[in-house]
Each structure stands twice: as structure tokens, then as C-alpha cells.
Design an enzyme around this catalytic site. Structure first.
Site, PDB file in Angstrom:
ATOM      1  N   HIS A 143       0.987  12.015   6.108  1.00  0.00           N
ATOM      2  CA  HIS A 143       0.834  13.442   6.420  1.00  0.00           C
ATOM      3  C   HIS A 143       1.404  14.305   5.305  1.00  0.00           C
ATOM      4  O   HIS A 143       0.801  15.274   4.875  1.00  0.00           O
ATOM      5  CB  HIS A 143       1.555  13.773   7.735  1.00  0.00           C
ATOM      6  N   ASP A 188     -20.006  22.325  21.886  1.00  0.00           N
ATOM      7  CA  ASP A 188     -18.961  22.986  22.672  1.00  0.00           C
ATOM      8  C   ASP A 188     -17.745  22.043  22.738  1.00  0.00           C
ATOM      9  O   ASP A 188     -17.698  21.123  23.549  1.00  0.00           O
ATOM     10  CB  ASP A 188     -19.532  23.277  24.064  1.00  0.00           C
ATOM     11  N   LYS A 220      -5.249  12.543  21.726  1.00  0.00           N
ATOM     12  CA  LYS A 220      -5.399  13.666  20.786  1.00  0.00           C
ATOM     13  C   LYS A 220      -5.873  13.116  19.446  1.00  0.00           C
ATOM     14  O   LYS A 220      -6.714  13.711  18.763  1.00  0.00           O
ATOM     15  CB  LYS A 220      -4.065  14.408  20.658  1.00  0.00           C
ATOM     16  N   GLU A 271      -6.701  20.174  10.083  1.00  0.00           N
ATOM     17  CA  GLU A 271      -5.528  19.293   9.877  1.00  0.00           C
ATOM     18  C   GLU A 271      -5.735  18.417   8.630  1.00  0.00           C
ATOM     19  O   GLU A 271      -6.751  17.727   8.527  1.00  0.00           O
ATOM     20  CB  GLU A 271      -5.331  18.425  11.131  1.00  0.00           C
TER      21      GLU A 271
HETATM   22  C1  MEV Z   1      -2.051  13.657  14.896  1.00  0.00           C
HETATM   23  O1  MEV Z   1      -3.032  14.670  14.778  1.00  0.00           O
HETATM   24  C2  MEV Z   1      -2.550  12.539  15.769  1.00  0.00           C
HETATM   25  C3  MEV Z   1      -1.529  11.447  16.093  1.00  0.00           C
HETATM   26  O2  MEV Z   1      -0.361  12.032  16.669  1.00  0.00           O
HETATM   27  C4  MEV Z   1      -2.197  10.487  17.035  1.00  0.00           C
HETATM   28  C5  MEV Z   1      -1.276   9.452  17.613  1.00  0.00           C
HETATM   29  O3  MEV Z   1      -0.052   9.655  17.720  1.00  0.00           O
HETATM   30  O4  MEV Z   1      -1.822   8.395  18.038  1.00  0.00           O
HETATM   31  C6  MEV Z   1      -1.073  10.752  14.839  1.00  0.00           C
END
Ligand code: MEV
Length: 424
Positions: free
Chosen positions: A375, A278, A262, A83
Site C-alpha cells: 500500500h 449501479d 470489501k 484506491e
Molecule cells: C483494502 O481495500 C482491502 C483489504 O482490507 C481486504 C482484506 O483485508 O481482505 C486489504
């Protein structure tokens, strides 16, 4: 190969040598298929012993998030991830936090759990397992002699009858030191099988480690003066308040919490992958921990106190620095070297700090300018490459794409044309 035909790999594909397998793959795709070479041809013999039916390696970019100050020590953290914004976000947040004293971190002893499930155990008979625990201790101490010599080994057990199935679950808690522990735990569980069956009068249904690593935890925290968070017309106090609110939101709403976590795992999993750990085990453990109270929650918290934003994280981390696939490939060994050859608790502490930094970067962006601007800035380099930019042109074109704010291939191609003509 046309789009409609199924790929025809030869029978016994797994029994071929790795070179033959690559050849077979190329033949099956089309004899002229050059992308097979992109699978990475170094250390093929290693790939071949690491997994079955290997044909090479899938390259994932390896980056380094530089300049993390953790417990007063500097770290440059290797991250393997596809990413675009992840390493940049970690570096930004790590640098900001490190310029204000850095992270404090902690880690527990590396205790993991092996499970034995017994069926057909008469009511009340499970107490026998607890009564005869010293016998099991002796058995496992002998079985884990080399781990014992390294300061790890069997610690204790717990026994519980599961309410629905009536199965008796035995948990063996084992200090695995610097390894992830899967082989060791599975061996220990299987070694205790006969004794547990004899003690309980039941039969083992299955013996396996648990990826619930709740006893092998790590955490990190930091404090930032809110003044460092001021952006444009937004005051530092307001930015900090919004970050705190966003962290509370991840405690309240599980469907926000999963995205929040995430973001944490963007850091943790990238480090896990870079070091040959892992990643699935680490992620399963963290998500299980996140819902331990019956509701899925964020694993970080942020609070505003007297001019500071305080961030903290606590999570289970079964990250190894030896054994299994860790350090097996020279690239993962290099990643560990970059981290100054940590032991497992130290690696877990670094991962906790990185996960916290990653989450802070995401929340800070989300509650201020939004995530998409950054992004798309990173995405523009990919567009530049896809549009045909070469070498130094890639950076120049990416900057123009980001400046123009139109993120599609056609716009990128037009800008490349202008760049090559020397137009500003
Ligand atoms: C993107 O990889 C991760 C985010 O979505 C985390 C979040 O929303 O806190 C930007």
C-alpha cells in the site's frame, strides 16, 4: 467563499442549464474558482439527462487489469477506482493465476425479483393468488413482450405472509436478460398491482424490485500449485495453509468477513463503475447474500489439496451490459468494448473472477509480508506528486520514497531536492 459562510447556490438551481449551473457553482465558490473546470466539461448534455442538477463529472481514475485468462479466453478488465493498490493487486493475482491455467467461471440465468406487498388480505386468501397465477402470467407476458422476444420475461411467482406485519409478499421472478432490470421490474410490479389486489382482496402497500439478486448468481474458481506461493523463507505450503486459514476466519468472524468481502468488492465494484453499472445495487445484493444463513460470512473460500491452493467464489451479481446507464457515457461503452462486448452473464463471470483475484491478492499479502508495504509503495507516487515532482520525476521520487520507507511530505520534499541535485 470563506470557510465559515454557507455556499449560496441560486434558487431553482436544478432548473438552470448545465452550463449555467457550473457558472453558478463557480460564482458561489468564488468567481476565481478554477476547480469547477476540473469537473469535466465533455458530454455535459449527457450528464444533464443522466441525473438532476448535474454540474459535470467527478473524475475517478480508470485503469486496466491486464491478462486475465477466464474460461480459456484472455481479458483486460477496466476498473474505475480511487484506491492506489487495487488495480495493481488485481493485475498481479490475475497474472499469477492465469499463468497456471486461469479461472473457470459460471453464471446462472439473469433472474431478478420484483416485490408487491399487500395489506388487509384475509387469512388464507393468499392461496387465491397461486390458484390464479396463469392470469397474472398472461398479464405480465403481455406487459413484457419485448423482453419475452429477447428470451427473457416472467418466469414464476412465490407468495408468503410475513409473520410480524401480516403483510402478504408476492415475489415475481423475471428473466431480465442483459439489463439490470430496475425499470422493467418496477413496471412489472406496478402492472400486476390491480390484479393482485383483486385476487387477494387486499391493497398494495408498495411495489418495487428487490436488490436481493440471489437468483442471479455467478462464480469462479482457480487452482494454483502451492510452489508458486513460496516467499523468502516462507514455503509455498505454509503460505497456502495461511490463506486457507484466513478464508476460514472470514467464515467464522463477521467483523473480519466484512473486510474480506470489501476486498472482493474492490474488484467487483470497480468493474461495475467502469461499465456504468449501479454499484450500490451490486453491493447491497452481495452483502445481503453474505448473511443469508443468519451470520455474515466471506463470499470466497480457499482450500489446500495435494499440492494446490484452490480458490472459489459465489455471489449474486446484477451486472448489466445494456439499458440504464450502462454504456451511455462513451467511457463506459469503451469499457464494454475492451471486454469484447459481453452479455450480462459473461460480465458477471468476469466480475466473479476479478473479485476472487482481488481477494486472493489481499489474503496472500496479509498472511505473508502484510498489506502495508504494498500500500505504501503505491502511496509514495501520491506523495511524490504532492511534494512537487513533475513528469518522470514522479516515478523516480516514488521509488526513492518507497526505498527509504519514510512516508511523509517532508521526507518526500527532501528526497526531491536530492533528486534534482543529482544526488543518488
Ligand atoms: C483494502 O481495500 C482491502 C483489504 O482490507 C481486504 C482484506 O483485508 O481482505 C486489504
Amino acid at each position: 467563499m470563506t470557510g465559515e459562510e454557507p455556499l449560496k447556490l441560486p434558487k431553482g438551481f436544478r432548473k438552470l442549464s448545465v452550463t449555467q449551473r457550473r457558472e453558478a457553482l463557480r460564482e458561489a465558490l468564488a468567481p476565481s474558482e478554477e476547480r469547477v473546470e476540473a469537473l469535466g466539461a465533455d458530454h455535459l448534455e449527457l450528464a444533464d439527462v443522466m441525473i438532476e442538477s448535474a454540474v459535470g463529472y467527478l473524475p475517478v481514475p480508470l485503469g486496466i487489469a491486464t491478462g486475465f485468462l477466464i474460461d480459456g479466453e484472455r481479458y483486460d478488465i477496466p476498473m474505475a477506482v480511487e484506491e492506489p493498490s487495487v488495480v495493481a493487486a488485481a493485475t498481479y493475482a490475475g497474472g499469477l493465476i492465469s499463468s497456471e491455467g486461469g479461472f473457470s467461471s459460471w453464471a446462472s440465468e439473469p433472474i431478478m425479483t420484483a416485490q408487491v406487498f399487500l395489506e388487509g388480505v384475509a387469512e388464507g386468501r393468499e392461496a387465491e393468488i397461486l390458484r390464479r397465477e396463469p392470469q397474472l402470467r398472461a398479464e405480465l407476458t403481455a406487459g413484457l413482450a419485448s423482453m419475452q422476444a429477447r428470451g427473457g420475461g416472467y418466469r414464476d411467482l412465490s407468495v408468503r405472509r410475513l409473520p410480524d406485519s401480516g403483510l402478504v409478499r408476492v415475489h415475481l421472478h423475471i428473466d431480465v436478460r442483459d439489463v439490470m432490470g430496475a425499470n422493467l421490474l418496477n413496471t412489472a410490479a406496478e402492472r400486476s398491482r390491480a390484479l393482485l389486489e383483486e385476487m387477494s382482496g387486499g391493497r398494495a402497500l408498495l411495489c418495487i424490485l428487490s436488490n436481493d439478486a440471489g437468483r442471479r448468481r455467478a462464480g469462479a474458481s482457480f487452482r494454483l500449485p502451492v510452489a508458486r506461493l513460496a516467499r523468502g523463507s516462507l514455503s509455498g505450503e505454509e503460505a497456502a495453509r495461511r490463506i486457507e486459514r484466513a478464508s476460514l476466519l472470514a467464515q467464522e468472524d463477521p467483523s473480519r468477513a466484512v473486510t474480506h468481502n470489501k476486498g472482493v468488492m474492490n474488484g467487483v465494484s470497480s468493474l461495475a463503475l467502469a461499465t456504468g453499472n449501479d454499484t450500490r445495487a451490486v453491493e447491497a445484493g452481495v452483502h445481503f447474500w453474505a448473511c443469508r444463513e443468519g451470520r455474515y460470512r466471506g463470499v470466497t473460500t480457499f482450500r489446500c489439496t495435494e499440492g494446490f491452493l484452490e480458490g472459489s467464489i459465489e455471489l449474486p451479481l446484477a451486472l448489466a451490459t445494456a439499458g440504464g446507464s450502462v454504456g451511455l457515457h462513451p467511457a463506459t461503452a469503451l469499457a464494454l468494448k475492451l471486454l469484447k462486448e459481453p452479455d450480462s452473464p459473461r460480465l458477471c463471470r468476469i466480475a466473479a473472477a476479478l473479485g476472487l483475484a482481488q481477494n486472493f491478492a489481499a489474503l496472500f499479502a496479509l498472511v505473508t509480508e502484510g498489506i502495508q508495504r504494498g500500500h505504501m509503495r503505491h502511496h509514495s507516487a501520491r506523495l511524490a506528486l504532492a511534494a512537487g515532482a513533475k513528469d518522470e520525476e514522479i516515478r523516480l521520487l516514488a521509488a526513492r520514497i518507497a526505498e527509504g520507507g519514510v512516508f511523509n511530505l517532508q521526507a518526500a520534499a527532501e528526497l526531491l531536492g536530492q533528486l534534482r541535485k543529482g544526488s543518488p
